[in-house]
Design an enzyme around this catalytic site. Sequence first.
Site, PDB file in Angstrom:
ATOM      1  N   LYS A 131      71.969 -57.916 -21.841  1.00 59.16           N
ATOM      2  CA  LYS A 131      70.922 -57.607 -22.816  1.00 59.16           C
ATOM      3  C   LYS A 131      69.746 -56.889 -22.169  1.00 59.16           C
ATOM      4  O   LYS A 131      69.462 -57.039 -20.988  1.00 59.16           O
ATOM      5  CB  LYS A 131      70.504 -58.880 -23.558  1.00 59.16           C
TER       6      LYS A 131
ATOM      7  N   ARG B  31      77.716 -67.223 -23.352  1.00 59.37           N
ATOM      8  CA  ARG B  31      78.532 -66.165 -23.957  1.00 59.37           C
ATOM      9  C   ARG B  31      78.367 -64.906 -23.113  1.00 59.37           C
ATOM     10  O   ARG B  31      77.265 -64.383 -23.017  1.00 59.37           O
ATOM     11  CB  ARG B  31      78.057 -65.917 -25.400  1.00 59.37           C
TER      12      ARG B  31
HETATM   13  N1  PMM Z   1      74.605 -61.834 -29.069  1.00 55.61           N
HETATM   14  C1  PMM Z   1      75.278 -60.782 -29.589  1.00 55.61           C
HETATM   15  C2  PMM Z   1      76.355 -61.001 -30.449  1.00 55.61           C
HETATM   16  N2  PMM Z   1      76.764 -62.245 -30.769  1.00 55.61           N
HETATM   17  N3  PMM Z   1      76.526 -64.571 -30.570  1.00 55.61           N
HETATM   18  C3  PMM Z   1      75.873 -65.631 -30.079  1.00 55.61           C
HETATM   19  N4  PMM Z   1      76.285 -66.875 -30.411  1.00 55.61           N
HETATM   20  N5  PMM Z   1      74.800 -65.487 -29.241  1.00 55.61           N
HETATM   21  C4  PMM Z   1      74.342 -64.259 -28.871  1.00 55.61           C
HETATM   22  O1  PMM Z   1      73.349 -64.200 -28.111  1.00 55.61           O
HETATM   23  C5  PMM Z   1      74.998 -63.110 -29.395  1.00 55.61           C
HETATM   24  C6  PMM Z   1      76.113 -63.317 -30.244  1.00 55.61           C
HETATM   25  C7  PMM Z   1      74.860 -59.386 -29.235  1.00 55.61           C
HETATM   26  O2  PMM Z   1      75.459 -58.989 -28.026  1.00 55.61           O
HETATM   27  P1  PMM Z   1      76.817 -58.063 -27.892  1.00 55.61           P
HETATM   28  O3  PMM Z   1      76.614 -56.889 -28.784  1.00 55.61           O
HETATM   29  O4  PMM Z   1      76.850 -57.722 -26.451  1.00 55.61           O
HETATM   30  O5  PMM Z   1      78.002 -58.878 -28.289  1.00 55.61           O
END
Ligand code: PMM
Length: 266
Positions: free
Chosen positions: A208, A244
């Site tokens: 991020k 995650r």
């Molecule tokens: N961040 C993203 C997408 N899904 N789900 C959870 N539970 N927590 C998060 O911080 C989260 C998520 C955005 O990141 P990506 O686009 O790299 O998947």
Amino acid sequence: MTSIMGIVNVTPDSFSDGGRYLDHAAAVAHGLRLRADGADILDVGGESTRPGSERVSAEVEQERVVPVVHALTEAGAVVSIDTMNASTAAAAIAAGARIVNDVSGGLADPGMLTVIAASRADVVLGHWRGHSDRMYAEAEYRDVARDVVVELRERLAAAAVAGIAPSRVILDPGIGFAKRGEQNWEMLRGLSQLVGVGPRVLVGTSRKRFLTDALDGEVTEERRDLATSVTSALAALAGAWGVRVHDVRATRDALRVADAWRGGTS
Ligand code: PMM
């Protein structure tokens, strides 16, 4: 040991994957690789929630994710579905998903908590204040960690009213969601407050922006993943149940080290 949720994006516009895994077979292969690397859960998502990203219809989302959820479940993986749509959650649960990962905490779709209550799936309730086109306008806090705890307690209560016991809930502080750079660090500093609420806590810092902003010079993917491993290990020490991440292997090493520090048995 801390659980590792490996990210399987099935989107053409994902910042991190750039559409590399759009093809179902490639997404499944990527998921199985993450599982071999040590992922406990595979998080399949078909809609990018990155700042400024376009929303997709639930139909398109389901075309992307359902075959992948099905194949990974068939292969024996524990699968979570990253969606804000109740209909996609229902389709993914029918295809074998055991966890619904809703970054909006059930706020984006009024039908979400009902669908989950009627199933046996667990749910990740993320801290969220609006879709990505307006989430930074909502980034006002008196005290980030305290405000997030208050708002997630409300989501936990809403889940209970819908018929979802707290034991089925995983709370997520929503790093990068309605939080500007420094506010994410404030949230992480106060993470133990969220852990104190009771349910399991999941933390997603992987690649991020706020994190890479802490680095200097040219930030490569490898360096972003190393930085992610550090925040994941620190989250584990603060009591997180799971993290995650994109890079499961590096995270696994970092978590083993954190576990050894803590005196746990890994
Ligand atoms: N961040 C993203 C997408 N899904 N789900 C959870 N539970 N927590 C998060 O911080 C989260 C998520 C955005 O990141 P990506 O686009 O790299 O998947």
